[in-house]
Write a protein that holds these residues in place. Structure first.
Motif, PDB file in Angstrom:
ATOM      1  N   ASN A   1       1.120  -1.268  -0.014  1.00 61.04           N
ATOM      2  CA  ASN A   1      -0.143  -0.167   0.056  1.00 61.04           C
ATOM      3  C   ASN A   1       1.009   1.300  -0.045  1.00 61.04           C
ATOM      4  OD1 ASN A   1      -2.824   0.990  -0.136  1.00 61.04           O
ATOM      5  ND2 ASN A   1      -2.309   1.923   2.130  1.00 61.04           N
TER       6      ASN A   1
ATOM      7  N   ASP B   1       0.412   4.855  -4.880  1.00 57.70           N
ATOM      8  CA  ASP B   1       0.317   4.674  -6.356  1.00 57.70           C
ATOM      9  C   ASP B   1      -1.040   4.060  -6.713  1.00 57.70           C
ATOM     10  OD1 ASP B   1       2.747   6.237  -6.441  1.00 57.70           O
ATOM     11  OD2 ASP B   1       3.701   4.644  -7.886  1.00 57.70           O
ATOM     12  N   HIS B   2      -1.670   4.431  -7.691  1.00 58.88           N
ATOM     13  CA  HIS B   2      -2.797   3.602  -8.222  1.00 58.88           C
ATOM     14  C   HIS B   2      -1.875   2.550  -9.129  1.00 58.88           C
ATOM     15  CE1 HIS B   2      -6.296   6.609  -8.431  1.00 58.88           C
ATOM     16  NE2 HIS B   2      -5.808   6.576  -7.177  1.00 58.88           N
ATOM     17  N   VAL B   3      -2.420   1.167  -9.089  1.00 62.03           N
ATOM     18  CA  VAL B   3      -1.977   0.264  -9.833  1.00 62.03           C
ATOM     19  C   VAL B   3      -3.227  -0.697 -10.435  1.00 62.03           C
ATOM     20  CG1 VAL B   3       0.126  -0.205  -8.224  1.00 62.03           C
ATOM     21  CG2 VAL B   3      -1.875  -1.534  -8.051  1.00 62.03           C
TER      22      VAL B   3
ATOM     23  N   SER C   1      -5.999  -2.965 -11.405  1.00 65.02           N
ATOM     24  CA  SER C   1      -6.742  -3.792 -10.635  1.00 65.02           C
ATOM     25  C   SER C   1      -6.860  -5.443 -11.305  1.00 65.02           C
ATOM     26  CB  SER C   1      -8.363  -3.393 -10.516  1.00 65.02           C
ATOM     27  OG  SER C   1      -8.707  -2.959 -11.629  1.00 65.02           O
TER      28      SER C   1
ATOM     29  N   SER D   1     -10.556  -7.554  -6.784  1.00 65.01           N
ATOM     30  CA  SER D   1     -10.144  -6.363  -7.716  1.00 65.01           C
ATOM     31  C   SER D   1      -8.725  -5.735  -7.170  1.00 65.01           C
ATOM     32  CB  SER D   1     -11.222  -5.232  -7.715  1.00 65.01           C
ATOM     33  OG  SER D   1     -11.635  -4.814  -6.087  1.00 65.01           O
ATOM     34  N   LYS D   2      -8.656  -5.360  -5.816  1.00 64.67           N
ATOM     35  CA  LYS D   2      -7.632  -4.994  -5.439  1.00 64.67           C
ATOM     36  C   LYS D   2      -6.595  -6.146  -5.224  1.00 64.67           C
ATOM     37  CE  LYS D   2      -9.334  -0.543  -3.520  1.00 64.67           C
ATOM     38  NZ  LYS D   2      -9.319   0.441  -2.579  1.00 64.67           N
TER      39      LYS D   2
ATOM     40  N   ARG E   1      -3.406  -6.946  -5.390  1.00 68.39           N
ATOM     41  CA  ARG E   1      -2.070  -6.936  -4.676  1.00 68.39           C
ATOM     42  C   ARG E   1      -1.934  -7.193  -3.469  1.00 68.39           C
ATOM     43  NH1 ARG E   1      -1.431  -0.183  -4.677  1.00 68.39           N
ATOM     44  NH2 ARG E   1      -3.513  -0.002  -5.154  1.00 68.39           N
ATOM     45  N   PHE E   2      -3.329  -7.011  -2.718  1.00 64.46           N
ATOM     46  CA  PHE E   2      -3.018  -7.347  -1.339  1.00 64.46           C
ATOM     47  C   PHE E   2      -3.209  -8.719  -0.875  1.00 64.46           C
ATOM     48  CE2 PHE E   2      -4.509  -2.717  -1.809  1.00 64.46           C
ATOM     49  CZ  PHE E   2      -3.537  -2.238  -1.320  1.00 64.46           C
TER      50      PHE E   2
ATOM     51  N   THR F   1      -4.224   7.595 -11.380  1.00 63.68           N
ATOM     52  CA  THR F   1      -5.144   7.375 -12.681  1.00 63.68           C
ATOM     53  C   THR F   1      -6.423   7.630 -12.271  1.00 63.68           C
ATOM     54  OG1 THR F   1      -5.849   5.206 -12.579  1.00 63.68           O
ATOM     55  CG2 THR F   1      -3.552   5.454 -12.865  1.00 63.68           C
TER      56      THR F   1
ATOM     57  N   ASP G   1     -11.719   3.463  -9.433  1.00 62.12           N
ATOM     58  CA  ASP G   1     -11.691   3.640  -7.847  1.00 62.12           C
ATOM     59  C   ASP G   1     -11.179   2.376  -7.118  1.00 62.12           C
ATOM     60  OD1 ASP G   1     -14.036   2.706  -8.954  1.00 62.12           O
ATOM     61  OD2 ASP G   1     -15.383   4.205  -7.540  1.00 62.12           O
ATOM     62  N   ASN G   2     -10.863   1.310  -7.968  1.00 63.90           N
ATOM     63  CA  ASN G   2     -10.296   0.039  -7.445  1.00 63.90           C
ATOM     64  C   ASN G   2      -8.877  -0.167  -7.918  1.00 63.90           C
ATOM     65  OD1 ASN G   2     -10.266  -1.129 -10.105  1.00 63.90           O
ATOM     66  ND2 ASN G   2     -12.223  -2.206  -9.700  1.00 63.90           N
ATOM     67  N   TRP G   3      -8.237   1.190  -8.445  1.00 60.11           N
ATOM     68  CA  TRP G   3      -6.907   0.919  -8.412  1.00 60.11           C
ATOM     69  C   TRP G   3      -6.031   1.760  -7.551  1.00 60.11           C
ATOM     70  CZ3 TRP G   3      -4.204   1.559 -14.004  1.00 60.11           C
ATOM     71  CH2 TRP G   3      -4.707   0.654 -14.961  1.00 60.11           C
ATOM     72  N   SER G   4      -7.102   2.362  -6.543  1.00 62.61           N
ATOM     73  CA  SER G   4      -6.347   2.836  -5.720  1.00 62.61           C
ATOM     74  C   SER G   4      -5.978   1.754  -4.259  1.00 62.61           C
ATOM     75  CB  SER G   4      -7.446   3.793  -4.721  1.00 62.61           C
ATOM     76  OG  SER G   4      -7.726   4.690  -5.521  1.00 62.61           O
ATOM     77  N   GLY G   5      -5.233   2.333  -3.417  1.00 60.96           N
ATOM     78  CA  GLY G   5      -4.669   1.384  -2.200  1.00 60.96           C
ATOM     79  C   GLY G   5      -5.853   1.492  -1.232  1.00 60.96           C
ATOM     80  N   ILE G   6      -5.320   1.388   0.068  1.00 60.48           N
ATOM     81  CA  ILE G   6      -6.076   1.220   1.104  1.00 60.48           C
ATOM     82  C   ILE G   6      -5.822   2.464   1.879  1.00 60.48           C
ATOM     83  CG2 ILE G   6      -6.545  -0.129   3.228  1.00 60.48           C
ATOM     84  CD1 ILE G   6      -4.716  -2.443   2.276  1.00 60.48           C
TER      85      ILE G   6
ATOM     86  N   THR H   1     -14.968  -1.513  -0.928  1.00 63.11           N
ATOM     87  CA  THR H   1     -13.723  -1.776  -1.809  1.00 63.11           C
ATOM     88  C   THR H   1     -13.326  -0.251  -2.428  1.00 63.11           C
ATOM     89  OG1 THR H   1     -14.070  -4.063  -1.724  1.00 63.11           O
ATOM     90  CG2 THR H   1     -12.319  -3.321  -3.253  1.00 63.11           C
ATOM     91  N   LYS H   2     -14.217   0.055  -3.139  1.00 62.59           N
ATOM     92  CA  LYS H   2     -14.088   1.230  -4.041  1.00 62.59           C
ATOM     93  C   LYS H   2     -14.122   2.659  -3.284  1.00 62.59           C
ATOM     94  CE  LYS H   2     -15.477  -0.939  -8.212  1.00 62.59           C
ATOM     95  NZ  LYS H   2     -16.703  -1.614  -8.757  1.00 62.59           N
TER      96      LYS H   2
ATOM     97  N   GLY I   1     -12.171   2.771  -0.363  1.00 63.91           N
ATOM     98  CA  GLY I   1     -10.759   2.987   0.643  1.00 63.91           C
ATOM     99  C   GLY I   1     -10.487   1.829   1.457  1.00 63.91           C
ATOM    100  N   ALA I   2     -11.596   0.793   1.113  1.00 64.19           N
ATOM    101  CA  ALA I   2     -11.144  -0.540   1.771  1.00 64.19           C
ATOM    102  C   ALA I   2     -10.005  -1.325   0.966  1.00 64.19           C
ATOM    103  CB  ALA I   2     -12.428  -1.248   2.039  1.00 64.19           C
ATOM    104  N   MET I   3      -9.678  -2.521   1.664  1.00 64.27           N
ATOM    105  CA  MET I   3      -8.743  -3.252   0.566  1.00 64.27           C
ATOM    106  C   MET I   3      -9.447  -4.386   0.149  1.00 64.27           C
ATOM    107  SD  MET I   3      -6.553  -6.367   2.327  1.00 64.27           S
ATOM    108  CE  MET I   3      -5.313  -5.482   3.430  1.00 64.27           C
TER     109      MET I   3
ATOM    110  N   SER J   1     -11.173   8.955  -7.087  1.00 67.14           N
ATOM    111  CA  SER J   1     -11.122   7.911  -5.939  1.00 67.14           C
ATOM    112  C   SER J   1     -11.069   8.962  -4.571  1.00 67.14           C
ATOM    113  CB  SER J   1     -10.142   7.147  -6.073  1.00 67.14           C
ATOM    114  OG  SER J   1     -10.199   6.101  -5.062  1.00 67.14           O
ATOM    115  N   PHE J   2     -10.813   8.347  -3.407  1.00 69.78           N
ATOM    116  CA  PHE J   2     -10.815   8.862  -2.286  1.00 69.78           C
ATOM    117  C   PHE J   2      -9.387   9.366  -2.358  1.00 69.78           C
ATOM    118  CE2 PHE J   2      -8.686   4.888  -1.356  1.00 69.78           C
ATOM    119  CZ  PHE J   2      -7.648   5.340  -0.492  1.00 69.78           C
TER     120      PHE J   2
END
Lengths: 353, 353, 353, 353
Positions: free
Chosen positions: A28, A32-34, A36, A240-241, A243-244, B7, B11-16, B207-208, B210-212, B326-327
């Motif tokens: 995390n 950065d956005h990565v 999904s 979707s996320k 990487r975690f 990017t 919104d699921n390219w964001s992290g946590i 998830t979209k 701010g959650a993992m 995204s957040f």
């Protein structure tokens, strides 16, 4: 008694191993956005680590939980009129609320075994009706490693089942929710239970070995053949996320943390089994080869013991209980528990005592 | 150009979000064993927080992903010969690899809409064949809030659909993968889209926002009626170390983090839309009511822009693209992006320009 | 030997009873168009006849074959996470190519029995895991009358299972592919195995009792509760020219032809069993209570006998074979067959003979 | 008016053609036992006749009804994450109570068409998402011949679809519930719509062309590839006394009875269309190329006409009704009907008339 901080209920009552949690945190970092759905560097790295164990042809698909990984993997191997031969104790048969039948549409042919382990002879006896349209067509042999009763298939036992399956036009599936425990117990690598042993698809579990929630389907067939990408998505198992999830595998497969954790849990089970073996009234029920101890104890001991140490009764009628150890079980935990068993059993002497 | 750190792809390219991650870490603190599958204090607390929003009768079932939450929730409402009426743009209709048909066995009756929103009149026109055994029986109206095209149902619009559904012996399902964005946008609470609005089951997505990886099925029917416990497990959506899913909800539902995150993302979309609206050659396609901006832009701009900022083309033929905020999207991110659009569009003047 | 005109292979090797065929022909007389899908006078009449047997509350749905009738009936009683308890010899468990698992999505809990018959005690032992989301939820007890091994449940045995099922929140399903044989054998009416005995849904078979191809699902729940109309259609079991299915039932249920045919077949099985019982080397394996005789005979006799009289081996290992009689089996057929068994067995004396 | 003996409701309101009924009776002659499930001489003969039309590689599987034949055939071609492209008017899409979605687990991609006919261009536009795991994968193009609106694909139109499908890694399925009508209309053989035209699997319907109830799945793939034997059985479509289904096909495929019946029905539709075409207020809605006439008529005429001649309203809003002719429709039937339409329409002149 007051409740213990650590129990012998299940290896999924543990939390997250610090290194796994650190890997999640690291994934995390930076914000950065990565991409999904797995098109990210952490997933690429985790996949690379899987291939170091299982070979470059291994196709790896991360999933959420063990039931999901089993159903997805099996679905890549058979059609609804085809059947899965498994031990009657198999997790897919008794602990997944019928998910395999529901999602595969297939019958499970459940075979009684003395020790949770299928053999070619047992499979042969179950594989009836081939070519008869009135009968489901046996197509997959599914084994659990380590088994639900804490035993392990030797490498050559898996190989024998692989040969038998392939000689009969069938596939070999391995539910490896606790594959790490088996590999650690047998002193072999994870890859010993892959394509070399004749396994076609396996579930590899991390959750019970220190992860937060991470399972993988490892297939040795090409993507085109298995269509696992689509099966996983349609089976609601695509994160979707991603990487975690991937980070958890990366942590466990680096520096052999998988083996360290599993070997420790196995050792604690061994210590527990050795401790209770000498107690009158306690009979260990199966060979202790992984991180589970099954024992028959007086039912009144069970009840008193559960007040402090939650655990599950495996066979009500036979008074057999199950004690699971985990990566975080300490020697002190075990010794305290054994002492409690000893004390409670001693205070309930058998009539002949 | 070099790739942007953030990017507008999804919104699921964001992290946590840091607070969510902190809650996961905290749930692991101490290393105590806790019961698996949801019988733990964190899950109890997260459920309590859900009920503060949705009322004491809300039954809450955590799940892994949005597809899972939708399928599980819908499955509690209908049988295979019954059908779901939804917008043709609905996620369940186009983005879940056929999971609803596969797992429900039901037909989706997909209705074209101008703005991603069903109305009683649209539902009425689609609800044909009632009582005719040759025809699937419409049983559920499913709406997405906020919609897949970034619009929001007003509370009274949901209520009207709820009344229509119930008057016709049907249920109302709400896919709330971005419910937080809608509630923030409309300035109402999450509960405004629950039982009071006539919603029978909803998916609530974290998830979209701010959650993992955490989604919930919220049902306003009794456990006995819905059987959701069994449906979730059989649908491979039951987490063993549930507390780490629950912790994410607890973080978002405390201190209104859900609203802060969503309102921020919405604001960034508003800023983005306002920024591009004045650019010649860019036409915003739908009202910007949540965290998505759809716009038609020249295809050669799309290509150049994607080199630095990954995003998806929504409608190839109409040159409509989708930009999600995204957040964690910053004002700088947006302004840089708008500047890039402006520059690229300017360098590709339309023939009449 | 030359092949016999009539065999002991199965009661579905017979043709159509003349009265049934006449009813089909009569239903075609005149060439009038009649509504399809069951809205015709012949179906009305056949339904009336069913209700004379099973009561006015019986809901009757004609189907094509036994597998279809079983799957349709069961589907009205349970959801995929719920399970069916049945004998391991049950047709639904072994002879329907996994259709129940496939179409119900449910697990069958197959119980070994000494004589093909479930009891409340056997059901009780199999009904584990209630309330545990990891386990399928037992919901239906399914019995076969007469059973696959030619035995019959007494009325009070069915009643006891009905009481047990209802006391446990479960339903009782009866596969009556050969219900006529059981009723004839026990000297009771068909209705003795309906709602009065606690049966909730049954399959009633005509095909094996002189029809061309006609099965019925009889339900004692309201249409609204069971939704059987839709289940039948979606399950591909709704005939368009229904009157020709209905006519077969009308023929069998008028003038007690069902009983005449079944009683005759039963009598032939009795005669056959009596005939072979005295032959050295032949052991009748189950009580002969319907139209089936199971016997262990030397394997070399089986082979020689099958050249002239096709029949099936039931248990290869135990040398048990199955001989079925039918409405058209003659005394001469039986006597010739017994003589053939006698002759072949005599020529293969046992070592100790 | 009194009800007519023959209606224009559906070709499945007719009875059995005398030659078909005679074949059923003949198959019962003698009372010999014959093997069940298709291992009988009548089935062998019927299969031989099919191969005379469709070639020696045609694999033929008899089934009970059209829904069954369609679902079984399609199931041999795709997996649940794969989708079927069909016209939105397709029987599989609107008239089978969702059986395809239920049993295939697959999405139907329903395409609006002007005349019930798909084209490569329409299929191309619908075949989106290939390679995207979030999207169902188009795998089968399914067409109906003759179509649900009474039009026919020319041979070269089917060929073009076959080429398109195969070039895109897809299969071509043909629902031939009324294939005989199309072949008769176009003056070609049945085989013109088989492998030579690029069709991979088809349903061939006899029921609507004079049979009692008989449908066939014809596949041009090997048994091993298609597994149709098992799919048919598991799909509850395997008849035990198969010979009585087979006999119906044998009757229709001998002496070209299939063509005689179909050509007659087509001719009656032509006569009906010609008769009503000149009536003011009646507009024939689709080209009349088989045995159906669709026409828009004043709604009050519909109501009055239905009292004597039952038929179905096709499109309530557009006042379009459907009139089907059958093998037993007479010229007198048609002429009386046309006269009734004429009379009723004349008595309800339009306001502007």
């Amino acid at each position: 008694m007051t409740a213990s901080r650590r129990t012998f209920a299940s290896d999924n009552w543990s939390g997250i191993h610090p290194s796994v949690l650190a890997a999640i945190v690291a994934a995390n970092d930076g914000g950065d956005h990565v991409p999904s759905y797995g098109a990210d560097p952490v997933t690429t790295e985790a996949t690379r680590l899987f291939r170091r164990h299982f070979g470059d042809d291994a196709q790896v698909f991360f999933a959420f939980n063990g039931t999901g990984a089993n159903v997805v993997g099996l679905q890549s191997l058979l059609r609804p009129f085809e059947a899965v031969i498994c031990a009657d104790t198999a997790h897919i048969n008794v602990d997944e609320c019928g998910a395999p039948e529901r999602h595969l549409g297939s019958k499970l042919i459940a075979v009684p075994t003395p020790d949770g382990k299928l053999t070619p002879a047992l499979a042969e006896a179950a594989a009836v009706g081939t070519g008869d349209e009135h009968h489901v067509q046996p197509r997959v042999v599914s084994i659990t490693q380590s088994t639900e009763v804490g035993t392990c298939y030797r490498v050559e036992e898996v190989e024998a089942l692989g040969r038998w399956a392939h000689n009969h036009g069938m596939w070999l599936h391995l539910d490896g929710a606790r594959l790490s425990n088996a590999a650690a117990s047998l002193g072999v690598g994870l890859g010993a239970f892959g394509a070399d042993a004749g396994v076609d698809v396996l579930s590899f579990g991390a959750t019970k070995n220190g992860a937060m929630g991470a399972e993988a389907v490892v297939s040795f067939r090409s993507d085109e053949e298995s269509s696992l990408r689509y099966i996983r998505k349609q089976s609601m198992q695509l994160a979707s996320k991603m990487r975690f999830v991937s980070a958890q595998f990366a942590a466990l497969l680096s520096d052999d943390l998988w083996r360290t954790n599993a070997a420790h849990a196995n050792g604690m089970a061994r210590r527990l089994a050795d401790g209770v073996a000498v107690i009158d009234g306690v009979d260990v029920a199966y060979p202790v080869e992984a991180n589970a101890v099954f024992a028959s104890i007086p039912p009144e001991v069970t009840e008193a013991l559960q007040e402090r140490y939650p655990f599950y009764v495996w066979d009500e009628a036979a008074h057999v209980v199950r004690w699971m150890t985990s990566f975080d079980t300490t020697e002190q935990d075990v010794d305290d528990f054994v002492a409690a068993v000893d004390k409670l059993t001693g205070s309930h002497p058998s009539p002949s005592g």
